[in-house]
Design a protein around this motif. Structure first.
Motif, short mmCIF file in Angstrom:
data_model
loop_
_atom_site.label_atom_id
_atom_site.label_comp_id
_atom_site.label_asym_id
_atom_site.label_seq_id
_atom_site.Cartn_x
_atom_site.Cartn_y
_atom_site.Cartn_z
N THR A 189 38.29 39.46 36.85
CA THR A 189 38.17 38.01 37.06
C THR A 189 39.56 37.40 37.25
O THR A 189 39.79 36.62 38.18
CB THR A 189 37.46 37.35 35.86
OG1 THR A 189 36.15 37.90 35.75
CG2 THR A 189 37.36 35.84 36.04
N ALA A 193 40.89 35.66 40.83
CA ALA A 193 40.87 34.19 40.85
C ALA A 193 42.25 33.69 41.30
O ALA A 193 43.28 34.26 40.93
CB ALA A 193 40.54 33.66 39.47
N LEU A 199 38.65 30.42 38.14
CA LEU A 199 38.02 31.48 37.34
C LEU A 199 36.49 31.40 37.38
O LEU A 199 35.79 32.41 37.41
CB LEU A 199 38.52 31.41 35.89
CG LEU A 199 39.99 31.81 35.66
CD1 LEU A 199 40.47 31.37 34.29
CD2 LEU A 199 40.17 33.31 35.83
N VAL A 202 34.64 33.20 40.33
CA VAL A 202 34.71 34.65 40.46
C VAL A 202 33.68 35.29 39.54
O VAL A 202 33.51 34.88 38.39
CB VAL A 202 36.13 35.16 40.09
CG1 VAL A 202 36.17 36.69 40.06
CG2 VAL A 202 37.16 34.62 41.06
N SER A 203 32.96 36.27 40.05
CA SER A 203 32.04 37.03 39.21
C SER A 203 32.21 38.52 39.51
O SER A 203 32.44 38.92 40.65
CB SER A 203 30.59 36.59 39.46
OG SER A 203 29.71 37.39 38.71
N VAL A 204 32.07 39.30 38.45
CA VAL A 204 32.33 40.74 38.53
C VAL A 204 31.07 41.51 38.13
O VAL A 204 30.40 41.14 37.17
CB VAL A 204 33.46 41.12 37.54
CG1 VAL A 204 33.74 42.62 37.58
CG2 VAL A 204 34.73 40.32 37.85
N SER A 222 29.09 39.19 35.44
CA SER A 222 29.86 38.26 34.61
C SER A 222 29.68 36.80 35.02
O SER A 222 29.27 36.50 36.14
CB SER A 222 31.35 38.61 34.66
OG SER A 222 31.92 38.18 35.87
N TYR A 224 32.05 33.16 34.04
CA TYR A 224 33.20 32.70 33.29
C TYR A 224 32.83 31.46 32.50
O TYR A 224 32.36 30.46 33.03
CB TYR A 224 34.39 32.41 34.22
CG TYR A 224 35.65 32.21 33.43
CD1 TYR A 224 36.35 33.30 32.92
CD2 TYR A 224 36.12 30.93 33.15
CE1 TYR A 224 37.48 33.11 32.15
CE2 TYR A 224 37.26 30.74 32.39
CZ TYR A 224 37.94 31.84 31.89
OH TYR A 224 39.05 31.66 31.12
N ALA A 231 35.20 35.92 30.22
CA ALA A 231 34.19 36.39 31.17
C ALA A 231 33.04 36.95 30.34
O ALA A 231 33.19 37.94 29.65
CB ALA A 231 34.77 37.47 32.07
N VAL A 254 33.44 42.57 43.09
CA VAL A 254 33.93 41.23 42.73
C VAL A 254 33.60 40.27 43.87
O VAL A 254 33.83 40.59 45.03
CB VAL A 254 35.47 41.26 42.51
CG1 VAL A 254 35.96 39.89 42.04
CG2 VAL A 254 35.86 42.34 41.52
N ARG A 256 34.26 36.27 45.12
CA ARG A 256 34.91 34.98 44.89
C ARG A 256 34.30 34.01 45.88
O ARG A 256 34.36 34.21 47.09
CB ARG A 256 36.41 35.10 45.12
CG ARG A 256 37.13 33.78 45.06
CD ARG A 256 38.64 33.95 45.27
NE ARG A 256 39.25 32.64 45.37
CZ ARG A 256 39.95 32.23 46.44
NH1 ARG A 256 40.13 33.03 47.48
NH2 ARG A 256 40.45 31.01 46.46
#
Lengths: 738, 134
Positions: A189, A193, A199, A202-204, A222, A224, A231, A254, A256
């Motif tokens: 993350t 980002a 932040l 963004v996801s993971v 994830s 945030y 996260a 990932v 974004r």
């Protein structure tokens, strides 16, 4: 006691994150034009092949939208085209598909941030669909794609980065980041980002070290949390999606995206979305405290309720209650959770059910002594990792919950397989020698954790257990350990998937809800216990069959559209009980019709909603048949799910079972030996189950063998050449209902 | 912080406050754009006012809602995702949205309505906000 929700071990120190990022090597870069969906669809999906590093776009066809809708439907359709009947989970052609669905990402209606992961499961060899929260699905959509389809295998650990702001896709070698999800999600993350404000965009997706060595690997998605500055993780738990992910050598995916806005889906009628969402927010505001207390306890509110009705699995589903349940009851979890801050896994979810236990000091293993926020435990974890394994210690349940998530293990399968192992240990089928020294008695939390650490390290008995209950049964039989019939009765799996955490012995409808479920015994298809057992609303076979037609289809709809089930009936309108069908929560069903129209611009009736699901549901059944499962013999529950297997189980509820023999079977149990009573009860219950299967198949428009009839196939426009080639020979010799 | 108060006995329902508020917030003549709502029911005025309690701050998932240095609850539009949980959870009904609006809006205790009221029904009261959500 209060906990500081910002206090945890830091895994994302700026200089270390920068160093890890510097070690990345770009293997492939491709560009695309970012777009926002129009009325819920981007009209394209993203295809990535990790074997040859192909990156391409695929159009979303009108047929896909009409028949398969999105989410689970898109996943099944793309997987169908990718695999052959002989394909197995670790073949390169197997795919991992992540699709959110047309309603996903709306920020107005609670529970709208879901993605559905579809792949061929290592546990079942058939498609698994796993519904997961977190920000990934919506951010993927707002980058420009209705699904992400990954095929092939990388030759080294890679990260896939989708930048929906810059219009860039990168496949990168990422050698330094750890696999375990609490660190991986945090680090990735921060790596991707742009700044602190970014932040949340963004996801993971990550798995964990145990996904490398087991068949029960899960995926963490994830989101945030701006208040916790962490996260947080939601899981696509079921069926080994994380195992497939790691087999493809993916370390993380990932995304974004741009910041989500009220109109990011470009809905047809934003005012209708806002009105419907605000109405539900108000219901939750006024009703949740009196109803399920989701904002304080999450799904853990169920623990003592299940115990009260003899439904909480205890010691491998032998019993439904335990004197120590109060130690893990909802009010105990409430004391441990941080309450009063938003806990929705997507914007707009005022149910706020994903509770966090902050400042948890890890008790064992590689992270011993670290402070972490544990996401959960949800009911399934408290029951599966706890009571079903005879463990009633909150801290150890938090410990196993934490490690399941970070190692990338499905809490449900782990709980059920650990309970099975523990029963085998107690019955002498396993012993210290066979487990390599682990004393796996019920209640031994430290041994449970060591079993899990072994899975992460890829060693010892953990490797055997990590393959799941079905393979363990086979392994034990091959080794000559235990009576094969007993193992078959107490190993709680159907189609290779472990049961989720509800006792179904006293609810025939729920036995069907589990064993007839397309993916295997997971309650998200049908949860009918209260309706059947407690309220006796569906007394006849036809009533039960109707419920096993309607509810699995209604719940399938959530997975087609990117929604969560919980806001449907974990909050009810104040006057719901006065409606003609309270179990359906009619006002909320109408809400779903409204938000579907609000986004797509297409009117939807309650009946139309069911028909949408029915097409995909039948397609999944056909897919199962194509892969070698999905017929009557594959829909059989182990007897432990149906009735008392052992003398102890019968004796523990002898009054109940004796009464049933007398009233339902017409046999006076007086003076009969226990074995005779057990045999008679078993015969009765197994007969009842078969009658239920007949009623359900008939209602679903299937043959007696469980194959959708040609009429059903044509009704839902599923008569593709490959489908016909598959089912025509089966239908030629099928037995039809009159 | 300053909190808007109304003396309903003095209010005759002319909605001058609403007209002024809509102008101040949105440069609109449409009273639907007002953050103060006053209606007449059975010959009496009924008002919806924000008391800056900050409950909406607690439910906001992006921290778009915050308490300013002087105590007023404000919205950072660039952080707002338009979930409208603040509207649903406001027990006073004081968080509002207009048709097609992407973000909610609320009273910021600017006092323009106080000056606009021909009957002196509105006032701003100084209230301690130390223990309220921030």
């Amino acid at each position: 006691m209060t906990y500081d929700y910002t206090n945890r071990t830091c895994y994302a120190k700026a200089e270390e994150v920068a160093k890890m990022k510097l070690a990345h090597k770009v293997l492939k870069e491709a560009s695309f034009t970012p777009s926002l969906p129009q009325r819920g669809y981007n009209e394209r999906t993203l295809y990535i092949n990790l074997s040859d590093l192909t990156v391409s776009e695929k159009p979303v066809t009108q047929q896909m939208k009409e028949i398969f809708i999105g989410g689970r439907g898109f996943g099944l359709w793309q997987l169908w085209q990718a695999v052959k009947p002989t394909t197995r989970w670790n073949d390169p052609e197997n795919e991992l598909i992540i699709s959110p669905g047309p309603l996903a990402g709306n920020t107005q209606y609670p529970g709208s941030g879901k993605s559905i992961v579809v792949t061929l499961s290592p546990l079942t060899d058939i498609p698994i669909d796993s519904n997961v929260g977190g920000f990934f699905g919506p951010l993927l959509k707002f980058s420009g794609f209705d699904a992400l389809e990954i095929q092939g295998k990388a030759d080294r650990d890679v990260v896939i980065f989708i930048d929906g702001v810059e219009g860039k896709i990168q496949i990168e070698e990422a050698p330094q980041e750890p696999l375990d999800s609490h660190i991986a999600a945090e680090v990735f993350t921060h790596e991707y980002a742009k700044d602190e404000k970014d932040l949340q965009n963004v996801s993971v997706i990550s798995a964990g070290s145990a996904a490398d060595h087991t068949f029960i690997g899960c995926l963490n998605f994830s989101w945030y949390d701006v208040r916790r500055k962490a996260a947080r993780l939601k899981q696509a738990g079921r069926g080994g999606t994380g195992t497939v992910f790691r087999d493809k050598r993916i370390k993380a995916i990932v995304v974004r995206g741009p910041r989500a806005r009220a109109d990011s889906n470009h809905p047809a009628d934003l005012d209708l979305m806002a009105k419907t969402g605000i109405k539900l927010h108000k219901e939750i505001r006024d009703g949740d405290e009196k109803q399920c207390k989701m904002h304080k306890q999450g799904t853990a509110h169920l623990v003592e309720v299940m115990d009260a009705y003899d439904l909480l699995p205890v010691n491998n589903f032998q019993y439904g209650k335990h004197p120590e349940t109060p130690k893990i009851a909802s009010y105990e979890w409430e004391k441990r959770f941080t309450i009063g801050i938003p806990d929705g896994c997507w914007y707009g979810c005022s149910m706020s059910c994903c509770k966090g236990a902050d400042e948890f000091k890890v008790l064992s293993g590689p992270y011993k002594g670290h402070l972490n926020t544990v996401d959960g435990p949800e009911y399934e974890n408290a029951a599966g990792l706890g009571s079903n394994c005879g463990i009633f210690d909150k801290d150890w349940i938090l410990e196993s919950n934490f490690y399941c998530d970070v190692y990338g293990i499905d809490t449900i399968s782990f709980g059920t397989l650990c309970a099975f192992v523990m029963e085998c240990y107690e019955r002498g089928i396993l012993n210290k020698e066979r487990t390599g020294g682990l004393e796996l008695n019920f209640g031994n939390a430290e041994a449970q954790m060591e079993l899990m650490h072994q899975m992460a390290r890829g060693e010892g008995f953990g490797l055997i257990a990590g393959k799941g209950v079905a393979r363990m049964k086979k392994h034990f039989v091959e080794k000559g350990w235990g009576d094969p019939e007993l193992l078959a009765d107490i190993g709680m799996e159907v189609k290779g998937l472990e049961f989720s955490q509800y006792m179904s012995k006293e609810s025939l409808a729920q036995q069907g809800g589990f064993a007839l479920a397309n993916k295997g015994p997971q309650h998200d298809e049908a949860w009918l216990i209260f309706m059947d057992m407690v309220n006796n609303h569906i007394p006849t076979f036809e009533d039960k069959a109707e419920a096993l037609h309607y509810f699995p289809l209604f719940r399938t709809w959530f997975g087609l559209n990117g929604l969560c089930k919980l806001p449907w009936n974990d909050i009810e309108p104040a006057d719901n009980a006065k409606t003609s069908e309270p179990a359906k929560v009619p006002e909320h069903v109408q809400n779903y019709c409204d938000i579907y129209a609000g986004i797509t611009g297409k009117e939807l009736t309650k009946e139309g909603l069911i028909l949408m699901s029915e097409a995909v549901y039948n397609f999944q059944r056909i897919f199962n048949i194509r892969m070698g499962k999905g017929r009557r013999q594959d829909d059989l529950p182990p007897y432990r799910a149906v009735g008392p297997v052992t003398r102890e189980e019968y004796e523990s509820r002898a009054e109940r079972y004796d009464k049933q023999l007398k009233e339902k079977v017409g046999i006076d149990p007086e003076g009969k030996p226990l074995e005779e009573k057990m045999r008679l009860l078993r015969k009765h219950r197994e007969d009842q189950y078969q009658k239920l299967v007949d009623a359900v198949y008939k209602r679903r428009g299937w043959t007696k063998e469980g194959v959708p009839t040609m009429e059903t196939i044509k009704k839902f426009k599923l008569d593709f050449p490959e489908v016909l080639a598959l089912v025509e020979p089966l239908l030629a010799k099928a037995t039809y209902f009159e | 912080m300053k909190v808007l108060r109304i003396d309903l006995k003095k209010c005759d329902g002319t909605q001058a406050c609403m007209t002024e508020c809509a102008r101040a917030l949105f440069k609109s003549e449409d009273v639907a754009f007002s953050s103060i709502v006053v209606v007449r029911e059975n010959g009496k005025s009924v008002a919806t006012l924000c008391d800056q309690c900050g409950e909406c701050i607690s439910v906001c998932p992006t921290q778009a809602l915050y308490r300013s240095k002087i105590g007023t609850v404000m919205l950072k539009k660039d952080l707002c995702t338009g979930c409208f949980m603040c509207i649903g959870f406001c027990t006073k009904g004081a968080m509002l949205r207009v048709s097609k609006g992407l973000v909610p809006f609320k009273c910021i205790s600017c006092g323009k309505c106080v000056d606009a009221c021909p009957n002196g029904a509105l006032s701003l009261e100084q209230v301690d906000h130390e223990n309220l959500p921030a």
